[in-house]
Design an enzyme around this catalytic site. Sequence first.
Site, short mmCIF file in Angstrom:
data_model
loop_
_atom_site.label_atom_id
_atom_site.label_comp_id
_atom_site.label_asym_id
_atom_site.label_seq_id
_atom_site.Cartn_x
_atom_site.Cartn_y
_atom_site.Cartn_z
N PRO A 2 0.79 -1.22 0.00
CA PRO A 2 0.00 0.00 0.00
C PRO A 2 0.83 1.27 0.00
O PRO A 2 1.56 1.55 0.93
CB PRO A 2 -0.84 -0.12 1.27
CG PRO A 2 -0.95 -1.57 1.50
CD PRO A 2 0.37 -2.11 1.08
N GLU A 3 0.72 2.01 -1.07
CA GLU A 3 1.20 3.38 -1.09
C GLU A 3 -0.07 4.23 -1.09
O GLU A 3 -1.18 3.69 -0.93
CB GLU A 3 2.05 3.63 -2.35
CG GLU A 3 3.27 2.71 -2.41
CD GLU A 3 4.27 3.06 -3.51
OE1 GLU A 3 4.28 4.22 -3.95
OE2 GLU A 3 5.01 2.16 -3.93
N LYS A 58 -0.15 7.60 3.71
CA LYS A 58 -0.52 6.19 3.77
C LYS A 58 -1.31 5.86 5.03
O LYS A 58 -1.55 4.70 5.33
CB LYS A 58 0.76 5.33 3.72
CG LYS A 58 1.63 5.60 2.51
CD LYS A 58 2.99 4.93 2.63
CE LYS A 58 3.94 5.42 1.54
NZ LYS A 58 5.32 4.95 1.76
N ARG A 248 16.41 1.73 -0.19
CA ARG A 248 15.41 1.07 -1.03
C ARG A 248 15.98 0.76 -2.40
O ARG A 248 16.74 1.54 -2.96
CB ARG A 248 14.18 1.97 -1.20
CG ARG A 248 13.66 2.58 0.09
CD ARG A 248 13.24 1.55 1.10
NE ARG A 248 12.16 0.72 0.60
CZ ARG A 248 10.89 1.07 0.62
NH1 ARG A 248 10.54 2.20 1.15
NH2 ARG A 248 9.97 0.28 0.14
#
Length: 258
Positions: A2-3, A58, A248
């Site tokens: 989920p973004e 978010k 990331r």
Amino acid sequence: MPELIEVEAYRRVAERAVGRRIDRVHAQDSWYCKGVEPRTLEAAMCHRTLTGARRKGKLLLIDTDGPVLGLRFGMTGRLLIDGTGPIDRLLYSSGRDDPAWHRFTLGFAGGGGMTVIDPRRLGGVELDPDTERLGPDAATAGAAALRDLLVGSTAPLKTRLLDQSRLAGVGNLICDEALWRAGLDPARLAGSLSPAEARRLHRHLRATIALLSERGGSHTGDLQIERTRDGRCPRCRLLLDRRTIGGRTTFSCPRHQC
DNA sequence: CCGGATGTTCACCT
DNA sequence: GAGGTGAACATCCG
């Protein structure tokens, strides 16, 4: 997964439950209850009526006639209302519905309920979350807000965009896709962007969020299918750079992004 | 079998 | 203070 885009989809289904009254709460997983005891959380939510569903980045905010409930979904959290949700399966999680993964449930008077399913337990539930810790929402942030986020920073551009306290809602996939579309190197020092580049980034970030929302998720970007070993730039077919930036995995085109 | 994955937080470095 | 790294959470996939 989920973004911002997925959480917005969750918000819309949560809105269907506005007006309903909670008559039971299951918060069995104490790890999942952040900063509050499960029993306290259950008592605080029980017998409340839902009055709204908001989102900041978010973070999903469920308004009631009592406290505000904050839901975070981590990478594998899904939201179901009355047993169905907007997203059946996530990129890094199966669509299975193991009851052991039900981390939090609100049951409504008259039947039905709202359930958070999260195999990896990277998300969490909190009471009256502090929304001031989050920067402006990326879907609506203006060009000035984006400029303020970049100015004077010696951190890589990508790191800055993922900093939820400065800009809320952008995750790894949206970030790489937007930077690719804007033609900006994720490793550029954030403070080194010219005003014109900052405006370009703002435009492409907003457009990317709109496009991926329309397509159905953060994982629907053109760069997504190339996020693999030997992935190539969708525009020029050059081998993509694969680096770690801000902790990331980051893909970028060495020709189109500078 | 191993490594890495859409996220967040925290301890510990430089 | 600003950044960076690695760990932790637990499961799935290649």
